[in-house]
Design a protein around this motif. Sequence first.
Motif, PDB file in Angstrom:
ATOM      1  N   TRP A   1    -141.903  39.763  39.327  1.00 11.49           N
ATOM      2  CA  TRP A   1    -142.192  38.234  39.605  1.00 11.49           C
ATOM      3  C   TRP A   1    -143.406  38.212  40.428  1.00 11.49           C
ATOM      4  CZ3 TRP A   1    -136.903  36.762  41.104  1.00 11.49           C
ATOM      5  CH2 TRP A   1    -135.729  36.365  40.254  1.00 11.49           C
ATOM      6  N   ILE A   2    -143.524  39.128  41.382  1.00 12.97           N
ATOM      7  CA  ILE A   2    -144.905  39.091  42.107  1.00 12.97           C
ATOM      8  C   ILE A   2    -145.957  39.604  41.223  1.00 12.97           C
ATOM      9  CG2 ILE A   2    -145.965  40.261  44.291  1.00 12.97           C
ATOM     10  CD1 ILE A   2    -143.105  40.333  45.502  1.00 12.97           C
TER      11      ILE A   2
ATOM     12  N   GLU B   1    -141.724  28.576  50.583  1.00 14.56           N
ATOM     13  CA  GLU B   1    -143.043  28.438  50.278  1.00 14.56           C
ATOM     14  C   GLU B   1    -143.812  29.203  50.837  1.00 14.56           C
ATOM     15  OE1 GLU B   1    -143.948  24.365  51.354  1.00 14.56           O
ATOM     16  OE2 GLU B   1    -145.642  24.186  49.958  1.00 14.56           O
ATOM     17  N   ILE B   2    -143.728  29.480  52.180  1.00 12.48           N
ATOM     18  CA  ILE B   2    -144.789  29.989  52.678  1.00 12.48           C
ATOM     19  C   ILE B   2    -144.848  31.485  52.041  1.00 12.48           C
ATOM     20  CG2 ILE B   2    -145.103  31.159  54.904  1.00 12.48           C
ATOM     21  CD1 ILE B   2    -144.166  28.602  56.388  1.00 12.48           C
ATOM     22  N   TRP B   3    -143.643  32.139  51.885  1.00 18.78           N
ATOM     23  CA  TRP B   3    -143.715  33.655  51.339  1.00 18.78           C
ATOM     24  C   TRP B   3    -143.855  33.663  50.008  1.00 18.78           C
ATOM     25  CZ3 TRP B   3    -144.103  37.307  54.468  1.00 18.78           C
ATOM     26  CH2 TRP B   3    -143.979  37.254  56.142  1.00 18.78           C
ATOM     27  N   ARG B   4    -143.657  32.711  49.442  1.00 20.36           N
ATOM     28  CA  ARG B   4    -143.862  32.687  47.894  1.00 20.36           C
ATOM     29  C   ARG B   4    -145.523  32.876  47.815  1.00 20.36           C
ATOM     30  NH1 ARG B   4    -144.573  27.020  45.677  1.00 20.36           N
ATOM     31  NH2 ARG B   4    -146.212  27.325  47.121  1.00 20.36           N
ATOM     32  N   ASP B   5    -146.285  32.108  48.661  1.00 24.00           N
ATOM     33  CA  ASP B   5    -147.509  32.234  48.708  1.00 24.00           C
ATOM     34  C   ASP B   5    -148.151  33.600  49.259  1.00 24.00           C
ATOM     35  OD1 ASP B   5    -147.953  29.731  47.619  1.00 24.00           O
ATOM     36  OD2 ASP B   5    -149.236  29.121  49.256  1.00 24.00           O
ATOM     37  N   ILE B   6    -147.553  34.151  50.364  1.00 26.94           N
ATOM     38  CA  ILE B   6    -147.755  35.374  50.858  1.00 26.94           C
ATOM     39  C   ILE B   6    -147.598  36.383  49.748  1.00 26.94           C
ATOM     40  CG2 ILE B   6    -147.144  37.117  52.549  1.00 26.94           C
ATOM     41  CD1 ILE B   6    -146.713  34.920  54.455  1.00 26.94           C
ATOM     42  N   CYS B   7    -146.471  36.585  49.053  1.00 30.84           N
ATOM     43  CA  CYS B   7    -146.362  37.458  48.173  1.00 30.84           C
ATOM     44  C   CYS B   7    -147.393  37.523  46.893  1.00 30.84           C
ATOM     45  CB  CYS B   7    -144.911  37.089  47.683  1.00 30.84           C
ATOM     46  SG  CYS B   7    -143.620  37.567  48.434  1.00 30.84           S
ATOM     47  N   LEU B   8    -147.664  36.329  46.661  1.00 31.66           N
ATOM     48  CA  LEU B   8    -148.521  36.341  45.448  1.00 31.66           C
ATOM     49  C   LEU B   8    -150.148  36.648  45.958  1.00 31.66           C
ATOM     50  CD1 LEU B   8    -147.472  33.070  43.662  1.00 31.66           C
ATOM     51  CD2 LEU B   8    -146.705  35.495  43.248  1.00 31.66           C
ATOM     52  N   ALA B   9    -150.306  36.386  47.112  1.00 30.72           N
ATOM     53  CA  ALA B   9    -151.834  36.363  47.532  1.00 30.72           C
ATOM     54  C   ALA B   9    -151.748  37.798  47.979  1.00 30.72           C
ATOM     55  CB  ALA B   9    -152.040  35.613  48.901  1.00 30.72           C
ATOM     56  N   ASN B  10    -150.745  38.450  48.505  1.00 27.58           N
ATOM     57  CA  ASN B  10    -151.206  39.891  48.897  1.00 27.58           C
ATOM     58  C   ASN B  10    -150.486  40.904  47.610  1.00 27.58           C
ATOM     59  OD1 ASN B  10    -152.010  41.952  50.200  1.00 27.58           O
ATOM     60  ND2 ASN B  10    -150.082  42.020  51.651  1.00 27.58           N
ATOM     61  N   ARG B  11    -150.438  40.323  46.642  1.00 23.32           N
ATOM     62  CA  ARG B  11    -149.462  40.975  45.522  1.00 23.32           C
ATOM     63  C   ARG B  11    -150.053  42.563  44.935  1.00 23.32           C
ATOM     64  NH1 ARG B  11    -150.722  37.622  40.026  1.00 23.32           N
ATOM     65  NH2 ARG B  11    -150.799  35.928  41.405  1.00 23.32           N
ATOM     66  N   ARG B  12    -151.122  43.005  45.238  1.00 24.49           N
ATOM     67  CA  ARG B  12    -151.490  44.076  44.823  1.00 24.49           C
ATOM     68  C   ARG B  12    -150.834  45.230  45.909  1.00 24.49           C
ATOM     69  NH1 ARG B  12    -156.191  47.586  45.441  1.00 24.49           N
ATOM     70  NH2 ARG B  12    -156.524  46.506  47.552  1.00 24.49           N
ATOM     71  N   ALA B  13    -151.220  44.925  47.226  1.00 18.43           N
ATOM     72  CA  ALA B  13    -150.628  45.731  48.457  1.00 18.43           C
ATOM     73  C   ALA B  13    -148.918  45.798  48.324  1.00 18.43           C
ATOM     74  CB  ALA B  13    -151.076  45.406  49.773  1.00 18.43           C
ATOM     75  N   LEU B  14    -148.445  44.560  48.314  1.00 19.06           N
ATOM     76  CA  LEU B  14    -147.270  44.279  48.351  1.00 19.06           C
ATOM     77  C   LEU B  14    -146.333  44.906  47.337  1.00 19.06           C
ATOM     78  CD1 LEU B  14    -144.599  43.331  49.678  1.00 19.06           C
ATOM     79  CD2 LEU B  14    -145.148  41.090  48.709  1.00 19.06           C
ATOM     80  N   VAL B  15    -146.907  45.049  45.832  1.00 20.69           N
ATOM     81  CA  VAL B  15    -146.318  45.579  44.781  1.00 20.69           C
ATOM     82  C   VAL B  15    -146.315  47.197  45.046  1.00 20.69           C
ATOM     83  CG1 VAL B  15    -146.583  46.156  42.479  1.00 20.69           C
ATOM     84  CG2 VAL B  15    -146.431  43.934  42.913  1.00 20.69           C
ATOM     85  N   ARG B  16    -147.358  47.529  45.664  1.00 20.93           N
ATOM     86  CA  ARG B  16    -147.363  49.014  45.997  1.00 20.93           C
ATOM     87  C   ARG B  16    -146.410  49.528  46.841  1.00 20.93           C
ATOM     88  NH1 ARG B  16    -152.981  49.914  46.197  1.00 20.93           N
ATOM     89  NH2 ARG B  16    -153.020  49.488  48.288  1.00 20.93           N
ATOM     90  N   ALA B  17    -146.048  48.595  48.000  1.00 27.59           N
ATOM     91  CA  ALA B  17    -145.358  48.967  49.028  1.00 27.59           C
ATOM     92  C   ALA B  17    -143.802  48.818  48.446  1.00 27.59           C
ATOM     93  CB  ALA B  17    -145.402  47.874  50.265  1.00 27.59           C
TER      94      ALA B  17
ATOM     95  N   GLY C   1    -147.243  37.021  39.040  1.00 26.14           N
ATOM     96  CA  GLY C   1    -147.513  35.749  39.727  1.00 26.14           C
ATOM     97  C   GLY C   1    -146.316  34.497  39.242  1.00 26.14           C
ATOM     98  N   ARG C   2    -145.261  34.886  39.192  1.00 22.02           N
ATOM     99  CA  ARG C   2    -144.331  34.082  38.843  1.00 22.02           C
ATOM    100  C   ARG C   2    -143.648  33.285  40.021  1.00 22.02           C
ATOM    101  NH1 ARG C   2    -140.149  36.001  34.753  1.00 22.02           N
ATOM    102  NH2 ARG C   2    -139.199  33.938  34.949  1.00 22.02           N
ATOM    103  N   GLY C   3    -144.725  32.311  40.746  1.00 23.02           N
ATOM    104  CA  GLY C   3    -144.337  31.540  41.953  1.00 23.02           C
ATOM    105  C   GLY C   3    -142.974  30.717  42.062  1.00 23.02           C
ATOM    106  N   ALA C   4    -142.651  30.194  40.847  1.00 26.98           N
ATOM    107  CA  ALA C   4    -141.574  29.215  40.739  1.00 26.98           C
ATOM    108  C   ALA C   4    -140.533  30.071  40.976  1.00 26.98           C
ATOM    109  CB  ALA C   4    -141.601  28.503  39.386  1.00 26.98           C
TER     110      ALA C   4
END
Lengths: 289, 289
Positions: free
Chosen positions: A262-263, B232-248, A266-269
């Motif tokens: 999902w991340i 909502e806060i963490w949805r945004d963080i996950c999406l905005a940092n998706r590259r590094a977070l997916v790797r982690a 980009g599946r925010g919902a």
Amino acid sequence: VVLFRKMVVAGVGLLGGSLAWGARERGLVEEVVGYGRSAESLRIAKRKGLIDAGFMRPGDFPPDTDFLVLATPVLGMAPLARQFAPRIGPRCIVSDVGSVKGAVVRAVEKALPPGVAFVGAHPIAGSEKSGPGAAAPDLFRERRCILTPTAKTERGALRRVACFWSALGAKVEVMDPDLHDEVLAVVSHLPHVAAYALVRMLERARADALDPADYCGGGFKDTTRIAASRAEIWRDICLANRRALVRALDDYIRYLARVRRWIREGRGAALEREFSRAAERRRELEGAR
Amino acid sequence: VVLFRKMVVAGVGLLGGSLAWGARERGLVEEVVGYGRSAESLRIAKRKGLIDAGFMRPGDFPPDTDFLVLATPVLGMAPLARQFAPRIGPRCIVSDVGSVKGAVVRAVEKALPPGVAFVGAHPIAGSEKSGPGAAAPDLFRERRCILTPTAKTERGALRRVACFWSALGAKVEVMDPDLHDEVLAVVSHLPHVAAYALVRMLERARADALDPADYCGGGFKDTTRIAASRAEIWRDICLANRRALVRALDDYIRYLARVRRWIREGRGAALEREFSRAAERRRELEGAR
């Protein structure tokens, strides 16, 4: 009221030590004898007043013991019961404080002399601390203590062990050993593995001159507090409950892989929906006991 | 000492509210104006004395603002900066408190009028609580605040923002935005996802009449405390940092799969070695600041 004359606590760590102390303080037992592999632990336990006496050779098990509580790492329990067995009297009741029940209860039942009553018990009252120095007489107060009798368990022994834990302030309940292990795999064993793994990730993220540990906030610390737990204890729990824990890990890994997708996509919902549900559930826990 | 005349805090939640309160209390700003989407939040913020005044329509942004701090969920920052842009004066300094920097800093820089100075900032001082009701004037005291200037960042603005955070009691340091995101992915973003996921596992383990949540001890609660954080806060963080977070997440999943295999294969020595290393590292963290 005195429930037992002579209690042996095998393993005078956090749980065994607290048990010994609580029982002595409340006068539930006349005498507490500690068994341990380390002279140092026994010395601390004696100095803190947790036990009256101690022994280090299984062959010195006192034959007039009427209550034996196994409080070692879980995989050590059945072998130790087997070593004590020749000196365990027919009227002795045996119990334990292990975090895994199914395989452990079966193994200890087999290790004990025929006719000796065994009652599996798991007080849910651990912490990342260990050793007799961390023991507290009220550790079990208001905590659940799950008893896991089997078809073999003598009813009178079950009642006496239940009475013992109630007297220590625990909320006693009875559960099937395998169901216990499935539940605990999810609420305790999986979180420990997850926390150990999160701490190990710090190593992998180490960049040149920068140590990620320096940037850990309160969130990281809370989330990994239990990763300070003693490795030997958790090695045994993982192995003893491997069936349920592997299943829980499979579920967890599968779920994380879904969140990862999902991340990436980009599946925010979807993320918000799942995080919301978790947040709501977690807030409920806060209110609960 | 007064550092700014009129500060606008966009988003009067835990971070924005604490920032406003701290700045007012220490006299770092002459006037604090809050922007928010909810009249209720602004009302609470005003009643608690966090802000002097508030507005809800981006078109009401005060043109004489000399310090704007974006404190909304991270994906809302650039769009909001774009809405404020026509009314942002050339001498206004813009900053933020977002947990993700790389993509966010680039987007906000692009959204602002040319010549307006932007200084990305991340005070590491969150909690699972949210809203102006949870704000505290000392939230940032003794906490790290990471500033993430880019090639575009005006040096004078960087100094003033650093001075502002120091005056709030934070320990200010400078870091590359992308390095920041890699480090935070491991020490903060991954643990949040891991905690949300652990809580969701409770649902899956629900048996007939038994709710696993009833058996959660202190370990589960600590490990999942941050799962009460606002989705909502963490949805945004996950999406905005998706590259590094997916790797982690990839690293984490791979490591968990390895531990799972060790458990299934009964490899006690490997488990004990890994758990020991994690436990040692975790205990070190306790001593550190």
